[in-house]
Design an enzyme around this catalytic site. Structure first.
Site, PDB file in Angstrom:
ATOM      1  N   GLU A  35      16.865   2.195   4.752  1.00 48.56           N
ATOM      2  CA  GLU A  35      16.640   2.619   6.127  1.00 48.56           C
ATOM      3  C   GLU A  35      16.977   1.454   7.061  1.00 48.56           C
ATOM      4  OE1 GLU A  35      13.035   4.142   8.990  1.00 48.56           O
ATOM      5  OE2 GLU A  35      12.862   4.438   6.840  1.00 48.56           O
ATOM      6  N   ARG A  69      25.673  -9.037  11.521  1.00 50.25           N
ATOM      7  CA  ARG A  69      24.664 -10.023  11.118  1.00 50.25           C
ATOM      8  C   ARG A  69      24.056 -10.607  12.379  1.00 50.25           C
ATOM      9  NH1 ARG A  69      22.503  -9.426   6.221  1.00 50.25           N
ATOM     10  NH2 ARG A  69      23.993  -9.713   4.531  1.00 50.25           N
ATOM     11  N   ARG A 119       8.752 -32.854   5.568  1.00 48.62           N
ATOM     12  CA  ARG A 119       9.803 -31.909   5.205  1.00 48.62           C
ATOM     13  C   ARG A 119       9.416 -30.528   5.724  1.00 48.62           C
ATOM     14  NH1 ARG A 119      12.213 -36.077   4.589  1.00 48.62           N
ATOM     15  NH2 ARG A 119      12.684 -37.036   2.591  1.00 48.62           N
ATOM     16  N   GLU A 120      10.298 -29.920   6.506  1.00 43.72           N
ATOM     17  CA  GLU A 120      10.127 -28.537   6.932  1.00 43.72           C
ATOM     18  C   GLU A 120      10.844 -27.672   5.902  1.00 43.72           C
ATOM     19  OE1 GLU A 120      11.863 -28.545  10.811  1.00 43.72           O
ATOM     20  OE2 GLU A 120      10.134 -29.530  11.718  1.00 43.72           O
ATOM     21  N   GLU A 164      15.898 -21.050  -1.073  1.00 44.70           N
ATOM     22  CA  GLU A 164      16.569 -19.844  -1.542  1.00 44.70           C
ATOM     23  C   GLU A 164      17.578 -20.170  -2.647  1.00 44.70           C
ATOM     24  OE1 GLU A 164      19.173 -16.063   0.132  1.00 44.70           O
ATOM     25  OE2 GLU A 164      19.001 -17.855   1.363  1.00 44.70           O
ATOM     26  N   ILE A 214       3.171 -22.876   8.264  1.00 48.72           N
ATOM     27  CA  ILE A 214       3.570 -22.732   9.664  1.00 48.72           C
ATOM     28  C   ILE A 214       3.808 -21.265  10.008  1.00 48.72           C
ATOM     29  CG2 ILE A 214       5.308 -23.379  11.392  1.00 48.72           C
ATOM     30  CD1 ILE A 214       3.588 -25.726  10.378  1.00 48.72           C
ATOM     31  N   PHE A 215       4.439 -20.525   9.071  1.00 48.50           N
ATOM     32  CA  PHE A 215       4.789 -19.134   9.318  1.00 48.50           C
ATOM     33  C   PHE A 215       4.847 -18.398   7.990  1.00 48.50           C
ATOM     34  CE2 PHE A 215       8.106 -15.832   9.582  1.00 48.50           C
ATOM     35  CZ  PHE A 215       7.580 -15.049  10.611  1.00 48.50           C
ATOM     36  N   SER A 265      21.335 -23.679   1.361  1.00 48.47           N
ATOM     37  CA  SER A 265      20.987 -24.764   2.299  1.00 48.47           C
ATOM     38  C   SER A 265      19.890 -25.627   1.693  1.00 48.47           C
ATOM     39  CB  SER A 265      20.514 -24.186   3.640  1.00 48.47           C
ATOM     40  OG  SER A 265      21.539 -23.478   4.265  1.00 48.47           O
TER      41      SER A 265
END
Length: 185
Positions: free
Chosen positions: A137, A63, A36-37, A118, A13-14, A112
């Site tokens: 930077e 953040r 499942r995404e 992750e 998707i991305f 998550s």
């Protein structure tokens, strides 16, 4: 019961600089299908670095996803080709200027697991000395020293909402408490 879902299809998707998103069609245990995404992420590292005065180093930074300033333990994204411990040492130096020793793994955290792959690797160390901060930077943050006992209170009072920092602070406090009488730590 065998807990498993078989991937039947995976559609990209991305594909970004940090995350990769797919839509996966899976076969469930009962033979039915579902979707499942999944957000793919290279993982991260977090360091609970303790001074000789039993203070933890924290970084205070804006953040963007939350549109607020957070207080977190030094942390960063894993870089390709480096192991989590080496990345942790690099992040600690870059963000705080600290050089640590006696690194101990505090385990890993799944931030998550319902949709993101992750894994954050957490470490504890004692600070040997300070050098110069080496911020990336576009990275802007302030370094803070917070006594370990106060950091635990902050977790319990929801003043540190960051999951990796909460977990590493509490694990560090438990470890220090269990290992009292071992000055080599």
């Amino acid at each position: 019961m065998d807990l498993f879902e078989k991937t039947l299809e995976s559609k990209e998707i991305f594909d970004g600089k940090v995350i990769h998103v797919t839509l996966d069609k899976v076969e469930l245990q009962d033979g039915k299908t579902s979707f499942r995404e999944i957000v793919g992420h290279p993982g991260g590292v977090c360091v609970a670095a303790l001074t000789e005065n039993d203070e933890l180093l924290f970084v205070k930074q804006f953040r963007y996803p939350y549109k607020e300033v957070t207080i977190e333990l030094p942390a960063g994204k894993l870089e390709k080709g480096q192991n989590p411990l080496e990345n942790g040492k690099r992040e600690l130096l870059e963000e705080t200027g600290a050089i640590g020793s006696g690194y101990i793994s505090l385990g890993k955290l799944y931030p998550s697991p319902g949709y993101c792959g992750e894994i954050i690797h957490m470490y504890f160390c004692r600070i040997d000395h300070f050098e110069t901060q080496k911020l990336d930077e576009g990275e802007f943050l302030n370094v803070m020293k917070i006594p370990l006992k106060r950091a635990v209170e902050m977790v319990l009072n929801n003043e540190l909402p960051d999951a990796k920092s909460q977990t590493a602070v509490l694990k560090t406090a438990m470890m220090i408490d269990r290992l009292k009488g071992h000055p080599e730590l």
